[in-house]
Design an enzyme around this catalytic site. Sequence first.
Site, PDB file in Angstrom:
ATOM      1  N   TYR A  46       0.814  -1.210   0.000  1.00 19.84           N
ATOM      2  CA  TYR A  46       0.000   0.000   0.000  1.00 19.84           C
ATOM      3  C   TYR A  46       0.855   1.271   0.000  1.00 19.84           C
ATOM      4  O   TYR A  46       0.415   2.319  -0.466  1.00 19.84           O
ATOM      5  CB  TYR A  46      -0.926   0.035   1.222  1.00 19.84           C
ATOM      6  CG  TYR A  46      -2.092  -0.934   1.148  1.00 19.84           C
ATOM      7  CD1 TYR A  46      -2.165  -1.916   0.172  1.00 19.84           C
ATOM      8  CD2 TYR A  46      -3.106  -0.873   2.078  1.00 19.84           C
ATOM      9  CE1 TYR A  46      -3.225  -2.801   0.119  1.00 19.84           C
ATOM     10  CE2 TYR A  46      -4.185  -1.754   2.038  1.00 19.84           C
ATOM     11  CZ  TYR A  46      -4.232  -2.713   1.053  1.00 19.84           C
ATOM     12  OH  TYR A  46      -5.290  -3.589   1.004  1.00 19.84           O
ATOM     13  N   ASP A  91     -11.899  -8.136   7.071  1.00 15.84           N
ATOM     14  CA  ASP A  91     -13.256  -7.984   6.553  1.00 15.84           C
ATOM     15  C   ASP A  91     -13.960  -9.327   6.439  1.00 15.84           C
ATOM     16  O   ASP A  91     -15.174  -9.432   6.673  1.00 15.84           O
ATOM     17  CB  ASP A  91     -13.226  -7.298   5.186  1.00 15.84           C
ATOM     18  CG  ASP A  91     -13.167  -5.781   5.299  1.00 15.84           C
ATOM     19  OD1 ASP A  91     -13.022  -5.289   6.433  1.00 15.84           O
ATOM     20  OD2 ASP A  91     -13.250  -5.093   4.275  1.00 15.84           O
ATOM     21  N   ASP A 100      -3.811 -17.960   2.014  1.00 11.98           N
ATOM     22  CA  ASP A 100      -4.930 -18.641   1.377  1.00 11.98           C
ATOM     23  C   ASP A 100      -5.548 -19.677   2.322  1.00 11.98           C
ATOM     24  O   ASP A 100      -6.778 -19.817   2.404  1.00 11.98           O
ATOM     25  CB  ASP A 100      -4.525 -19.273   0.048  1.00 11.98           C
ATOM     26  CG  ASP A 100      -3.161 -19.934   0.083  1.00 11.98           C
ATOM     27  OD1 ASP A 100      -2.485 -19.876   1.125  1.00 11.98           O
ATOM     28  OD2 ASP A 100      -2.760 -20.515  -0.952  1.00 11.98           O
ATOM     29  N   ASP A 133      -6.050  -6.420   5.594  1.00 14.75           N
ATOM     30  CA  ASP A 133      -7.208  -5.707   5.068  1.00 14.75           C
ATOM     31  C   ASP A 133      -8.279  -6.705   4.639  1.00 14.75           C
ATOM     32  O   ASP A 133      -9.468  -6.554   4.961  1.00 14.75           O
ATOM     33  CB  ASP A 133      -6.759  -4.868   3.867  1.00 14.75           C
ATOM     34  CG  ASP A 133      -7.794  -3.840   3.437  1.00 14.75           C
ATOM     35  OD1 ASP A 133      -8.899  -3.808   4.025  1.00 14.75           O
ATOM     36  OD2 ASP A 133      -7.507  -3.076   2.502  1.00 14.75           O
ATOM     37  N   LYS A 140       2.772 -15.311   3.066  1.00 17.04           N
ATOM     38  CA  LYS A 140       2.789 -16.039   1.793  1.00 17.04           C
ATOM     39  C   LYS A 140       4.248 -16.339   1.471  1.00 17.04           C
ATOM     40  O   LYS A 140       4.766 -16.042   0.389  1.00 17.04           O
ATOM     41  CB  LYS A 140       2.133 -15.201   0.693  1.00 17.04           C
ATOM     42  CG  LYS A 140       1.800 -15.991  -0.581  1.00 17.04           C
ATOM     43  CD  LYS A 140       0.806 -17.104  -0.355  1.00 17.04           C
ATOM     44  CE  LYS A 140       0.479 -17.812  -1.678  1.00 17.04           C
ATOM     45  NZ  LYS A 140      -0.295 -19.048  -1.480  1.00 17.04           N
TER      46      LYS A 140
END
Length: 356
Positions: A135, A250, A222, A246, A190
């Site tokens: 980001y 959610d 994942d 992020d 990851k």
Amino acid sequence: MKIAILPGDGIGPEIVEQAVNVLNALDEKFELESAPVGGAGYVAHGHPLPDGTLKLAQEADAILFGAVGDWKYDTLERALRPEQAILGLRKNLGLFANLRPAILYPELAGASTLKPEVVSGLDILIIRELTGDIYFGQPRGVRIAPDGAFKGEREGFDTMRYAESEIRRIAHVAFQAAQKRDKRLTSVDKANVLETFQFWKDIVTDVHREYPDVALDHMYVDNAAMQLVRAPKKFDVIVTGNMFGDILSDAAAMLTGSIGMLPSASLDANNKGLYEPSHGSAPDIAGKGIANPLATILSVAMMLRFSLNKAEQADRVERAVKKVLAQGLRTADIYEAGTTKIGTKEMGDAVVKALA
């Protein structure tokens, strides 16, 4: 104690109004000052994070934030879009640690999209690094590809990067949070594909040596996404990077029945924080008086606990929310047969009444 009130856009002003009413019902001496932010900041001063708003946030002991964003601003250049306000506040205030609890209240077990036996008793804390990762990494932009299979074509690119000190400080926050809970920490990465997250895994493993009482495990993002909907109660504290956090936070929000129930805190190294609901500005329902203010009210409880050192008052607010839910009062997002549907103001008033 000075609190900056930044209502923002969409349903932000409606839900923040109810949270402020709760603050005012606590019989504490708070100095509250409001300022425009996001689209409202752009309309008032030509920028989503006006100088006066940033100055107020820097001078305050804590910030109560509503939400930013509206479709009508989508044609603005990226630097002027409402979402840049929250990114600017994180960067300028050094808010590197985002804490998002995902708690399923017993009364809302039926509101979750998962089976009650899967989610009943859920209590997860997700800790997301906020100021690094893809980001904020440089370089970024759009260019003519200098190499690769599509050399000569236009391409968009961003850079994922983390410095060692960034990883260490968020790891310490996570391990210390785990020590206060069930002493279990899952670091999500990851590492099988990304060098950045192999480095992340190595540093978190090294920090773990300072917290031998905490059980640490590592999980690919994942798999973590799958386990959140398969067996979410296996998690206690999760720590991860900016982008993965992020997404996962959610996803965890919906386990609780509604994202309208999830508060969050974004803290600096001294526990000064910005407190906001985990949901967005929901411009499609703005002004209708149906938004759920409970995530914002619960964010007030987090603010009282972490930044204002008012743990007893935080407990009062959380108990009041539980009492209201036990009374069967629901906004539209958590309504189910047999409960009473009420609006934004009515829910806020009910929490204030329950405080007494």
